[in-house]
Design an enzyme around this catalytic site. Sequence first.
Site, PDB file in Angstrom:
ATOM      1  N   ARG A 155       0.849  -1.191   0.000  1.00  0.00           N
ATOM      2  CA  ARG A 155       0.000   0.000   0.000  1.00  0.00           C
ATOM      3  C   ARG A 155       0.884   1.240   0.000  1.00  0.00           C
ATOM      4  O   ARG A 155       2.104   1.142   0.095  1.00  0.00           O
ATOM      5  CB  ARG A 155      -1.013   0.007   1.163  1.00  0.00           C
ATOM      6  CG  ARG A 155      -0.609  -0.653   2.410  1.00  0.00           C
ATOM      7  CD  ARG A 155       0.175   0.097   3.444  1.00  0.00           C
ATOM      8  NE  ARG A 155      -0.011   1.500   3.499  1.00  0.00           N
ATOM      9  CZ  ARG A 155       0.982   2.353   3.611  1.00  0.00           C
ATOM     10  NH1 ARG A 155       2.243   1.929   3.656  1.00  0.00           N
ATOM     11  NH2 ARG A 155       0.776   3.646   3.675  1.00  0.00           N
ATOM     12  N   GLY A 156       0.233   2.408  -0.097  1.00  0.00           N
ATOM     13  CA  GLY A 156       0.978   3.642  -0.283  1.00  0.00           C
ATOM     14  C   GLY A 156       1.036   3.910  -1.780  1.00  0.00           C
ATOM     15  O   GLY A 156       1.350   3.006  -2.569  1.00  0.00           O
ATOM     16  N   ALA A 157       0.720   5.159  -2.162  1.00  0.00           N
ATOM     17  CA  ALA A 157       0.520   5.464  -3.585  1.00  0.00           C
ATOM     18  C   ALA A 157       1.694   5.035  -4.484  1.00  0.00           C
ATOM     19  O   ALA A 157       1.493   4.299  -5.465  1.00  0.00           O
ATOM     20  CB  ALA A 157       0.203   6.954  -3.737  1.00  0.00           C
ATOM     21  N   ARG A 185      -7.858  -0.362  -6.399  1.00  0.00           N
ATOM     22  CA  ARG A 185      -8.088   0.755  -5.467  1.00  0.00           C
ATOM     23  C   ARG A 185      -8.281   2.021  -6.295  1.00  0.00           C
ATOM     24  O   ARG A 185      -7.531   2.248  -7.255  1.00  0.00           O
ATOM     25  CB  ARG A 185      -6.904   0.935  -4.494  1.00  0.00           C
ATOM     26  CG  ARG A 185      -6.750  -0.221  -3.517  1.00  0.00           C
ATOM     27  CD  ARG A 185      -5.782   0.119  -2.392  1.00  0.00           C
ATOM     28  NE  ARG A 185      -6.402   0.958  -1.381  1.00  0.00           N
ATOM     29  CZ  ARG A 185      -5.725   1.525  -0.380  1.00  0.00           C
ATOM     30  NH1 ARG A 185      -4.412   1.353  -0.282  1.00  0.00           N
ATOM     31  NH2 ARG A 185      -6.334   2.267   0.520  1.00  0.00           N
ATOM     32  N   GLN A 244      -1.826   2.514  10.165  1.00  0.00           N
ATOM     33  CA  GLN A 244      -0.568   2.562   9.402  1.00  0.00           C
ATOM     34  C   GLN A 244       0.513   3.355  10.143  1.00  0.00           C
ATOM     35  O   GLN A 244       1.700   3.081  10.000  1.00  0.00           O
ATOM     36  CB  GLN A 244      -0.789   3.193   8.017  1.00  0.00           C
ATOM     37  CG  GLN A 244      -1.585   2.345   7.052  1.00  0.00           C
ATOM     38  CD  GLN A 244      -3.067   2.658   7.103  1.00  0.00           C
ATOM     39  OE1 GLN A 244      -3.594   3.093   8.127  1.00  0.00           O
ATOM     40  NE2 GLN A 244      -3.759   2.448   6.004  1.00  0.00           N
ATOM     41  N   ASP A 288      -2.313  10.821  -1.919  1.00  0.00           N
ATOM     42  CA  ASP A 288      -2.703   9.809  -2.898  1.00  0.00           C
ATOM     43  C   ASP A 288      -3.107  10.415  -4.232  1.00  0.00           C
ATOM     44  O   ASP A 288      -3.029   9.767  -5.271  1.00  0.00           O
ATOM     45  CB  ASP A 288      -3.849   8.959  -2.341  1.00  0.00           C
ATOM     46  CG  ASP A 288      -3.312   8.037  -1.262  1.00  0.00           C
ATOM     47  OD1 ASP A 288      -3.138   8.515  -0.117  1.00  0.00           O
ATOM     48  OD2 ASP A 288      -3.001   6.875  -1.568  1.00  0.00           O
ATOM     49  N   ASN A 347      -5.504  12.390   1.020  1.00  0.00           N
ATOM     50  CA  ASN A 347      -4.570  11.522   1.746  1.00  0.00           C
ATOM     51  C   ASN A 347      -5.392  10.745   2.783  1.00  0.00           C
ATOM     52  O   ASN A 347      -6.608  10.942   2.922  1.00  0.00           O
ATOM     53  CB  ASN A 347      -3.454  12.343   2.403  1.00  0.00           C
ATOM     54  CG  ASN A 347      -2.346  11.457   2.961  1.00  0.00           C
ATOM     55  OD1 ASN A 347      -1.867  10.556   2.283  1.00  0.00           O
ATOM     56  ND2 ASN A 347      -1.936  11.700   4.201  1.00  0.00           N
ATOM     57  N   LYS A 348      -4.723   9.897   3.518  1.00  0.00           N
ATOM     58  CA  LYS A 348      -5.383   9.030   4.490  1.00  0.00           C
ATOM     59  C   LYS A 348      -6.390   9.789   5.352  1.00  0.00           C
ATOM     60  O   LYS A 348      -6.132  10.915   5.773  1.00  0.00           O
ATOM     61  CB  LYS A 348      -4.293   8.389   5.362  1.00  0.00           C
ATOM     62  CG  LYS A 348      -4.760   7.461   6.452  1.00  0.00           C
ATOM     63  CD  LYS A 348      -5.692   6.363   5.986  1.00  0.00           C
ATOM     64  CE  LYS A 348      -5.146   5.569   4.829  1.00  0.00           C
ATOM     65  NZ  LYS A 348      -6.177   4.691   4.207  1.00  0.00           N
TER      66      LYS A 348
HETATM   67  O1  MRU Z   1      -4.621   3.226   2.505  1.00  0.00           O
HETATM   68  P1  MRU Z   1      -3.141   3.426   2.376  1.00  0.00           P
HETATM   69  O2  MRU Z   1      -2.363   2.839   3.507  1.00  0.00           O
HETATM   70  O3  MRU Z   1      -2.622   2.981   1.023  1.00  0.00           O
HETATM   71  O4  MRU Z   1      -2.958   4.998   2.453  1.00  0.00           O
HETATM   72  C1  MRU Z   1      -1.692   5.526   2.221  1.00  0.00           C
HETATM   73  C2  MRU Z   1      -1.612   6.986   2.395  1.00  0.00           C
HETATM   74  O5  MRU Z   1      -2.569   7.652   2.648  1.00  0.00           O
HETATM   75  C3  MRU Z   1      -0.266   7.600   2.147  1.00  0.00           C
HETATM   76  O6  MRU Z   1      -0.108   8.742   2.928  1.00  0.00           O
HETATM   77  C4  MRU Z   1      -0.153   7.980   0.670  1.00  0.00           C
HETATM   78  O7  MRU Z   1      -0.434   6.882  -0.153  1.00  0.00           O
HETATM   79  C5  MRU Z   1       1.190   8.506   0.345  1.00  0.00           C
HETATM   80  S1  MRU Z   1       2.451   7.276   0.344  1.00  0.00           S
HETATM   81  C6  MRU Z   1       3.902   8.026  -0.060  1.00  0.00           C
END
Ligand code: MRU
Length: 367
Positions: A52-54, A95, A215, A256, A266-267
């Site tokens: 996970r993470g963009a 996603r 996270q 994201d 973002n999250k």
């Molecule tokens: O749902 P996730 O864990 O994929 O969410 C991730 C985030 O919100 C991160 O902050 C974002 O993807 C940036 S990662 C460099």
Amino acid sequence: MASLNDFDTVELLDEESALRIIDQTKLPGKLEVLELRTAKEIWDAIYKLKVRGAPAIGVTAAMGIYILMKPYAGADAEEFRAQFDRTAAYLNSSRPTAVNLSWALARMERVLAGCEGAAQTAEGADVPKGMSSREKLEHLRAQAQAIRDEDVEVCRRIGENGLTLLKPGDGILTHCNAGQLATIRYGTATAPIYLGQERGYHFRVFCDETRPLLQGARLTAFELTQAGVDCTLECDNMCASLMKSGQVQAVLVGCDRVAANGDAANKIGTSVVATVAARYKIPFYVCAPTSTIDITVPDGDGIVIEQRSPEEVTSMWYESPMAPTGVKVYNPAFDVTDHELITGIITEYGVLHEPYDRAIADLFGRL
Ligand code: MRU
């Protein structure tokens, strides 16, 4: 236990018929790696946040479509293209919010189009027309590797640019995980922290635990602790008290998808942090590789926000459910921080400031 640095977040296995990922759902208790070979396994790993993470999702999709196309080395051009399109659409459905997923698949598609002669040149490569499927695969492999390698360099440059905004000894608050595990190395929001650590800045980092999937607690606190960074964990609802106490000099978060006007998804909970930071006049920075900026979306209202299952809130982390059976649950995975609350957007090309619509248009005009 093995160390995080023993593995890449996502990588091609030697024989190149599988991806190897760190299973992020097992951290911090176990550092376990998984081998992904089928489209369903890759889709599930993204959907279930094993990876996970963009940026990491983008690299997984690029490497994933490469290995999934390998069995078609002997296919004719039509079958190869049809299979590619089917696979790309499937992976892209895993996603919706992080634009890096479709961005990476679009880069792979442009390379294929170049190989087919449908485009003048494929990205980053000078491609002769009318290739065999085997040759196309070589170009797809090179592109996936380039997306991975660029991620490392882009994050390092975000780190350098972010570090110019910080002072030794600063308290830095971060939300979710925009760290090494969300990228290949360095992370985005953590890149200035890692570079500062190497250079003796002695930052004090505060990690929001980041309900509901934790996270911040499971991943960011784990990463930073392993790297020897001074790191303190707090529950999300403690950020106002922390900021009011004067211990936080800057907020660094990842994102994201950034819209053309600077609104940043973002999250979930990030916009709460930004609102509180504005109240206490603490600079709030969004760290964004240009691959996360989506100029086709005019503002945050156009960003699709993923909704996830109720169990993540009611029962997933508990031995028995912590909410009445059947209660309605609101569980969006992301929120949008209005651009007015963002002090700067830290990209690999420098720090953008208001007016973001102009700054983003200028930047993309130069790329
Ligand atoms: O749902 P996730 O864990 O994929 O969410 C991730 C985030 O919100 C991160 O902050 C974002 O993807 C940036 S990662 C460099």
